[in-house]
Design a protein around this motif. Sequence first.
Motif, mmCIF file in Angstrom:
data_model
loop_
_atom_site.group_PDB
_atom_site.id
_atom_site.type_symbol
_atom_site.label_atom_id
_atom_site.label_comp_id
_atom_site.label_asym_id
_atom_site.label_seq_id
_atom_site.Cartn_x
_atom_site.Cartn_y
_atom_site.Cartn_z
ATOM 1 N N LYS A 105 3.083 -7.241 -12.709
ATOM 2 C CA LYS A 105 3.468 -8.647 -12.874
ATOM 3 C C LYS A 105 4.873 -8.773 -13.453
ATOM 4 O O LYS A 105 5.624 -9.688 -13.104
ATOM 5 C CB LYS A 105 2.455 -9.364 -13.763
ATOM 6 N N GLY A 106 5.227 -7.839 -14.344
ATOM 7 C CA GLY A 106 6.578 -7.842 -14.888
ATOM 8 C C GLY A 106 7.623 -7.633 -13.805
ATOM 9 O O GLY A 106 8.640 -8.331 -13.759
ATOM 10 N N TYR A 107 7.363 -6.684 -12.915
ATOM 11 C CA TYR A 107 8.284 -6.468 -11.796
ATOM 12 C C TYR A 107 8.305 -7.673 -10.862
ATOM 13 O O TYR A 107 9.375 -8.066 -10.362
ATOM 14 C CB TYR A 107 7.879 -5.218 -11.011
ATOM 15 N N GLU A 108 7.146 -8.263 -10.621
ATOM 16 C CA GLU A 108 7.094 -9.448 -9.767
ATOM 17 C C GLU A 108 7.935 -10.583 -10.332
ATOM 18 O O GLU A 108 8.543 -11.360 -9.577
ATOM 19 C CB GLU A 108 5.645 -9.914 -9.601
ATOM 20 N N SER A 109 7.990 -10.694 -11.661
ATOM 21 C CA SER A 109 8.757 -11.769 -12.293
ATOM 22 C C SER A 109 10.254 -11.621 -12.040
ATOM 23 O O SER A 109 11.017 -12.585 -12.171
ATOM 24 C CB SER A 109 8.489 -11.795 -13.802
ATOM 25 N N ILE A 110 10.687 -10.424 -11.671
ATOM 26 C CA ILE A 110 12.104 -10.185 -11.350
ATOM 27 C C ILE A 110 12.356 -10.383 -9.864
ATOM 28 O O ILE A 110 13.493 -10.376 -9.416
ATOM 29 C CB ILE A 110 12.513 -8.750 -11.763
ATOM 30 N N GLY A 111 11.292 -10.544 -9.084
ATOM 31 C CA GLY A 111 11.439 -10.710 -7.641
ATOM 32 C C GLY A 111 11.168 -9.454 -6.850
ATOM 33 O O GLY A 111 11.381 -9.416 -5.631
ATOM 34 N N SER A 114 5.452 -6.544 -4.801
ATOM 35 C CA SER A 114 4.387 -5.896 -5.567
ATOM 36 C C SER A 114 3.715 -4.767 -4.812
ATOM 37 O O SER A 114 2.820 -4.117 -5.354
ATOM 38 C CB SER A 114 3.336 -6.929 -5.992
ATOM 39 N N THR A 115 4.103 -4.511 -3.575
ATOM 40 C CA THR A 115 3.555 -3.355 -2.879
ATOM 41 C C THR A 115 4.065 -2.088 -3.546
ATOM 42 O O THR A 115 5.228 -2.000 -3.936
ATOM 43 C CB THR A 115 3.923 -3.369 -1.390
ATOM 44 N N CYS A 116 3.194 -1.101 -3.731
ATOM 45 C CA CYS A 116 3.534 0.106 -4.490
ATOM 46 C C CYS A 116 3.346 1.335 -3.604
ATOM 47 O O CYS A 116 2.217 1.771 -3.371
ATOM 48 C CB CYS A 116 2.647 0.224 -5.729
ATOM 49 N N THR A 117 4.437 1.900 -3.130
ATOM 50 C CA THR A 117 4.326 3.032 -2.212
ATOM 51 C C THR A 117 5.529 3.956 -2.308
ATOM 52 O O THR A 117 6.650 3.509 -2.565
ATOM 53 C CB THR A 117 4.152 2.543 -0.757
ATOM 54 N N CYS A 118 5.283 5.240 -2.076
ATOM 55 C CA CYS A 118 6.361 6.224 -2.013
ATOM 56 C C CYS A 118 6.861 6.404 -0.585
ATOM 57 O O CYS A 118 7.741 7.234 -0.336
ATOM 58 C CB CYS A 118 5.881 7.563 -2.587
ATOM 59 N N THR A 119 6.298 5.640 0.360
ATOM 60 C CA THR A 119 6.770 5.677 1.750
ATOM 61 C C THR A 119 7.167 4.273 2.206
ATOM 62 O O THR A 119 6.576 3.726 3.146
ATOM 63 C CB THR A 119 5.691 6.267 2.686
ATOM 64 N N PRO A 120 8.146 3.650 1.559
ATOM 65 C CA PRO A 120 8.532 2.283 1.934
ATOM 66 C C PRO A 120 9.034 2.179 3.364
ATOM 67 O O PRO A 120 8.946 1.114 3.982
ATOM 68 C CB PRO A 120 9.634 1.933 0.927
#
Length: 398
Positions: A105-111, A114-120
């Motif tokens: 949520k902290g990262y989301e607040s920066i924009g 929220s997907t979390c992956t090592c293969t973007p």
Amino acid sequence: MQLTKYEEDMYNGEYGEGKAECMEILVSLGKIYNAEKMVPITSAQVSGVSYKTIGDAGLDFVVDLGKKADVELETMLNPAGVDIENWKELGFSEEFTKKQIDIIKGYESIGVMSTCTCTPYLIGNTPLLHEHVAWSESSAVCYVNSVIGAKSNREGGPSALLAAIVGRTPYYGNHITDNRKADMIFDVDYDFTTEAEIGALGYYVGQIVNDKNPYFRLNSNPGRNNLKTLGAALASSGAVSIYHVENVTPEAEFAKNHETFNETEVINIDSEIIKESLDGLSTTDKIPDLVCLGCPHASISEIQTVATLVKGKKLKKDLWICTSQAIKAISKQCGYLDIIEAAGGKIVSDTCMVVAPVEELDYEVIGVNSAKAANYVPNMCKLDVVYDTVENLIKLIS
């Protein structure tokens, strides 16, 4: 360091206190590496997401930064410490999960997405050839430089996040074309048939080259999934951020034509070396309590392979396939999720066995087909590993 007027204005606070602080840190970083300028980036990928690795201090940093600035371009996160949707079913604690949700949520607040992956690069964050980016997860950096041909240093999580906020990163290291030349050449006389073998190659070579740029002459094209596996192994046993495969990767011709290529050290690798590396990646010969695949996160074709192997079976031990939420959704649409779950396996999204607190669960031995996981799990999770092919691992728990 030479800054454009826009960058100077940002540095001086014309675009807000948060961006000014980010620019100040990045300029200082650039000066350490003698960067002559900043360079615009098109995307970022931020590590330092799992509560297991960053703790309360990392959470406080993200929350504090979120009050001051937002990212201004496509930014994705590295894997989190738990599958947010299915944490209870997998056995993770409520206390850990709550902290993990607060970080996201902290990262989301920066924009940040929220997907979390090592293969973007498998789910839409795919730069163009020669584009500058700021990525931080080691295998993702290796892939984006080597297979895609975009340009990124092996950023720390904070520096990648700061770069995403200002849209700039210091111009040094892999951003400079001449630094992407080959430093060591590996002639590999081996016909690879499994991902475990290509991972063993990467693990062996990474220990030799450390942070240099290896150039491979292979008997055949290893394919995209194996290139992912190779880069992850290179980046975990060494600190490789770019490699070349002759007639395969986009900058191999540049490396081959570089003026220093004919003077570069050549090392021969044969079947005996591959076998020794394969054998050295297991810490036990016990049957795994858990087989965990997807390090780096599994592609849809890798999940298809697992579904084919387990179809109609009833597994005797646990099976996790780690991937992103997006690839899991495709797996469901294709019917692979139903097949895997019917066999007793699980597709686990947005986390992995390395950054999850699996040591708090009732497992003692984890089976992996990833040299990266085999390298990290014994140290980070204090568990034994069995390293083998996906086919053999499925047989062990069937």
